[in-house]
Design an enzyme around this catalytic site. Structure first.
Site, PDB file in Angstrom:
ATOM      1  N   ILE A  18       0.823  -1.217   0.000  1.00 39.07           N
ATOM      2  CA  ILE A  18       0.000   0.000   0.000  1.00 39.07           C
ATOM      3  C   ILE A  18       0.858   1.269   0.000  1.00 39.07           C
ATOM      4  O   ILE A  18       0.460   2.289  -0.565  1.00 39.07           O
ATOM      5  CB  ILE A  18      -1.022  -0.007   1.166  1.00 39.07           C
ATOM      6  CG1 ILE A  18      -2.126   1.011   0.919  1.00 39.07           C
ATOM      7  CG2 ILE A  18      -0.348   0.226   2.521  1.00 39.07           C
ATOM      8  CD1 ILE A  18      -2.927   0.787  -0.322  1.00 39.07           C
ATOM      9  N   SER A  40      11.469   0.236   7.870  1.00 41.20           N
ATOM     10  CA  SER A  40      10.850  -1.034   7.497  1.00 41.20           C
ATOM     11  C   SER A  40      11.909  -2.125   7.661  1.00 41.20           C
ATOM     12  O   SER A  40      13.102  -1.869   7.439  1.00 41.20           O
ATOM     13  CB  SER A  40      10.382  -0.962   6.030  1.00 41.20           C
ATOM     14  OG  SER A  40       9.328  -1.859   5.786  1.00 41.20           O
ATOM     15  N   LYS A  94      -5.649   1.548   7.701  1.00 36.67           N
ATOM     16  CA  LYS A  94      -6.781   0.756   8.172  1.00 36.67           C
ATOM     17  C   LYS A  94      -6.368  -0.713   8.207  1.00 36.67           C
ATOM     18  O   LYS A  94      -5.544  -1.114   7.388  1.00 36.67           O
ATOM     19  CB  LYS A  94      -8.034   0.973   7.323  1.00 36.67           C
ATOM     20  CG  LYS A  94      -7.876   0.735   5.829  1.00 36.67           C
ATOM     21  CD  LYS A  94      -7.885  -0.546   5.119  1.00 36.67           C
ATOM     22  CE  LYS A  94      -8.327  -1.848   5.575  1.00 36.67           C
ATOM     23  NZ  LYS A  94      -8.086  -2.915   4.533  1.00 36.67           N
ATOM     24  N   ASP A 172     -10.418  -7.987   6.317  1.00 35.06           N
ATOM     25  CA  ASP A 172      -9.500  -6.895   5.938  1.00 35.06           C
ATOM     26  C   ASP A 172     -10.132  -6.066   4.814  1.00 35.06           C
ATOM     27  O   ASP A 172     -10.210  -4.839   4.936  1.00 35.06           O
ATOM     28  CB  ASP A 172      -8.121  -7.435   5.539  1.00 35.06           C
ATOM     29  CG  ASP A 172      -7.224  -6.317   5.050  1.00 35.06           C
ATOM     30  OD1 ASP A 172      -6.542  -5.688   5.877  1.00 35.06           O
ATOM     31  OD2 ASP A 172      -7.220  -6.034   3.828  1.00 35.06           O
TER      32      ASP A 172
HETATM   33  P1  NAP Z   1       2.290  -5.691   2.923  1.00 33.63           P
HETATM   34  O1  NAP Z   1       2.494  -5.547   1.453  1.00 33.63           O
HETATM   35  O2  NAP Z   1       2.445  -7.026   3.552  1.00 33.63           O
HETATM   36  O3  NAP Z   1       3.261  -4.638   3.590  1.00 33.63           O
HETATM   37  C1  NAP Z   1       3.407  -4.477   4.966  1.00 33.63           C
HETATM   38  C2  NAP Z   1       4.872  -4.184   5.261  1.00 33.63           C
HETATM   39  O4  NAP Z   1       4.992  -3.929   6.653  1.00 33.63           O
HETATM   40  C3  NAP Z   1       5.788  -5.347   4.970  1.00 33.63           C
HETATM   41  O5  NAP Z   1       6.270  -5.277   3.652  1.00 33.63           O
HETATM   42  C4  NAP Z   1       6.889  -5.206   6.004  1.00 33.63           C
HETATM   43  O6  NAP Z   1       8.042  -4.577   5.445  1.00 33.63           O
HETATM   44  C5  NAP Z   1       6.338  -4.170   6.990  1.00 33.63           C
HETATM   45  N1  NAP Z   1       6.441  -4.604   8.377  1.00 33.63           N
HETATM   46  C6  NAP Z   1       6.168  -5.806   8.915  1.00 33.63           C
HETATM   47  N2  NAP Z   1       6.391  -5.772  10.246  1.00 33.63           N
HETATM   48  C7  NAP Z   1       6.820  -4.509  10.532  1.00 33.63           C
HETATM   49  C8  NAP Z   1       7.202  -3.842  11.717  1.00 33.63           C
HETATM   50  N3  NAP Z   1       7.225  -4.456  12.908  1.00 33.63           N
HETATM   51  N4  NAP Z   1       7.592  -2.550  11.621  1.00 33.63           N
HETATM   52  C9  NAP Z   1       7.589  -1.911  10.455  1.00 33.63           C
HETATM   53  N5  NAP Z   1       7.228  -2.486   9.300  1.00 33.63           N
HETATM   54  C10 NAP Z   1       6.841  -3.765   9.348  1.00 33.63           C
HETATM   55  O7  NAP Z   1       0.837  -5.167   3.356  1.00 33.63           O
HETATM   56  P2  NAP Z   1      -0.022  -4.001   2.686  1.00 33.63           P
HETATM   57  O8  NAP Z   1      -0.911  -4.575   1.660  1.00 33.63           O
HETATM   58  O9  NAP Z   1       0.846  -2.861   2.326  1.00 33.63           O
HETATM   59  O10 NAP Z   1      -0.966  -3.655   3.921  1.00 33.63           O
HETATM   60  C11 NAP Z   1      -0.501  -2.937   5.030  1.00 33.63           C
HETATM   61  C12 NAP Z   1      -1.687  -2.268   5.702  1.00 33.63           C
HETATM   62  O11 NAP Z   1      -2.325  -1.420   4.758  1.00 33.63           O
HETATM   63  C13 NAP Z   1      -2.747  -3.262   6.187  1.00 33.63           C
HETATM   64  O12 NAP Z   1      -3.290  -2.833   7.396  1.00 33.63           O
HETATM   65  C14 NAP Z   1      -3.787  -3.223   5.080  1.00 33.63           C
HETATM   66  O13 NAP Z   1      -5.093  -3.530   5.547  1.00 33.63           O
HETATM   67  C15 NAP Z   1      -3.692  -1.769   4.640  1.00 33.63           C
HETATM   68  N6  NAP Z   1      -4.146  -1.540   3.273  1.00 33.63           N
HETATM   69  C16 NAP Z   1      -3.748  -2.362   2.249  1.00 33.63           C
HETATM   70  C17 NAP Z   1      -4.284  -2.177   0.981  1.00 33.63           C
HETATM   71  C18 NAP Z   1      -3.872  -3.055  -0.201  1.00 33.63           C
HETATM   72  O14 NAP Z   1      -4.546  -2.983  -1.240  1.00 33.63           O
HETATM   73  N7  NAP Z   1      -2.813  -3.832  -0.122  1.00 33.63           N
HETATM   74  C19 NAP Z   1      -5.204  -1.151   0.745  1.00 33.63           C
HETATM   75  C20 NAP Z   1      -5.523  -0.296   1.779  1.00 33.63           C
HETATM   76  C21 NAP Z   1      -5.003  -0.504   3.036  1.00 33.63           C
HETATM   77  P3  NAP Z   1       9.390  -5.321   4.963  1.00 33.63           P
HETATM   78  O15 NAP Z   1       9.065  -5.757   3.564  1.00 33.63           O
HETATM   79  O16 NAP Z   1      10.384  -4.227   5.042  1.00 33.63           O
HETATM   80  O17 NAP Z   1       9.640  -6.460   5.905  1.00 33.63           O
END
Ligand code: NAP
Length: 311
Positions: A18, A40, A94, A172
């Site tokens: 995101i 990160s 969120k 989610d």
């Molecule tokens: P994601 O691709 O899995 O990314 C989350 C990132 O958080 C991981 O790449 C990881 O980074 C990092 N992380 C993990 N543990 C951490 C910690 N302790 N401290 C700091 N960073 C940490 O997930 P995402 O899709 O971006 O979603 C993240 C949030 O955004 C969720 O709550 C989701 O509901 C929300 N969201 C997502 C979307 C969507 O379409 N994907 C849309 C709206 C909102 P590293 O790679 O550096 O390990």
């Protein structure tokens, strides 16, 4: 931003999908912000100092006014507390947390520290949501049907955290629907929920739910994460003024089948505009109503075990 205002110096934490898809492009076009650091475990953002943890970022001496916390919800609370304790304004992706009470705690801490807490609900900024809200304000809603069906393999490939406890599974995406429902309709509460958990996962892959309001309003929800082909993100409301269909996750509004509002989405630019507004006004905006519904679904819901899920 007015000419006498300086940009908000922002640190971004949890550089995943995101952040790359939405936060960085929105920030690149927004003069209200200067992105000054990122933290990160593995990923980095080009052109700014990067840290492994928020603690290292906060201790680095870089001047930071606010942080956006975009990591999975299970690990967001400690980061949010650290930022608030350090006097930073906090933008929460969120869902704002993994539990209701941790978000309540953050709200209290933000108030104590005199900084802003923003529980961002991006779907509330979808293009047709305000038009839907205005339409519903002028009539009486009788019956609501929520249909949220998407393909997890397409939208969340390989995201292990989303299937773990506190990752919410299919809730989610469904919490986005609830963030719109709680913004445009009178209050509802869950009366029945049935949750399907894959045998090898700690979070649901599908659910069916019923809701009721105090004024005779009822709602039901069909939620599925294994929908291939056409995807559905629809809120359909039978009202005294006709049938309202808010589709495409809030992007398109039709009344009795006639499209009355449709425009390109600007959700993240609008989220950042709102965050700047509350920071400059010295306010918080942290509504937990959508999160409370998810907590209630887990509390009231009957659990079915269904076939194992593999990416
Ligand atoms: P994601 O691709 O899995 O990314 C989350 C990132 O958080 C991981 O790449 C990881 O980074 C990092 N992380 C993990 N543990 C951490 C910690 N302790 N401290 C700091 N960073 C940490 O997930 P995402 O899709 O971006 O979603 C993240 C949030 O955004 C969720 O709550 C989701 O509901 C929300 N969201 C997502 C979307 C969507 O379409 N994907 C849309 C709206 C909102 P590293 O790679 O550096 O390990």
């Amino acid at each position: 931003m007015s000419p006498n205002q300086t940009p908000i110096r922002l640190g971004i934490v949890g550089v995943g999908k995101i952040v790359r898809d939405q936060h960085l492009p929105a920030l690149a076009k927004d003069n209200d912000y200067r992105l000054v650091a990122a933290a990160s475990p593995h990923a980095t953002v080009d052109g700014i100092p990067n840290f492994k943890t928020i603690e290292e970022m906060l201790a680095s001496g870089i001047e930071i006014d606010a942080v956006s916390l975009c990591m999975p919800p299970q690990v967001r609370y400690h980061a949010a507390r650290a930022a608030l304790e350090a006097g930073k304004h906090v933008f929460l992706e969120k869902p704002p947390g993994a539990t209701v009470s941790e978000v309540e705690d953050l709200k209290a801490l933000a108030a104590e520290k005199g900084v802003s807490l923003f529980a961002s609900w991006h779907s509330r900024y979808a293009p047709a949501v305000e038009a839907a809200r205005a339409f519903l304000a002028g009539t009486t809603a009788r019956r609501v049907s929520l249909v949220w069906k998407e393909d997890v393999r397409k939208w969340h490939p390989g995201q292990a955290w989303i299937w773990e406890a506190g990752g919410f599974g299919v809730f989610d995406p469904f919490i986005n629907c609830l963030s719109i429902v709680t913004h445009i309709l009178p209050p509802l509460h869950i009366t029945r929920a049935e949750l399907d958990f894959p045998a090898n996962r700690d979070a649901p892959v599908a659910a069916r739910m019923a809701f009721a309001g105090s004024n005779g309003l009822t709602a039901d929800a069909e939620i599925d994460w294994l929908q291939t082909g056409p995807q559905s993100w629809d809120i359909i409301v039978e009202t005294d003024a006709g049938k309202m269909t808010l589709s495409n996750g809030g992007a398109k509004l039709a009344i009795d089948g006639r499209i009355v509002h449709e425009e390109p989405e600007q959700e993240y630019p609008m989220l950042y505009r709102r965050f700047a507004e509350i920071v400059r006004a010295g306010k918080s905006d942290a509504d937990i109503a959508p999160l409370q519904h998810i907590a209630d679904a887990f509390m009231l819901g009957r659990r079915n075990v269904v076939g194992a899920f593999y990416d």
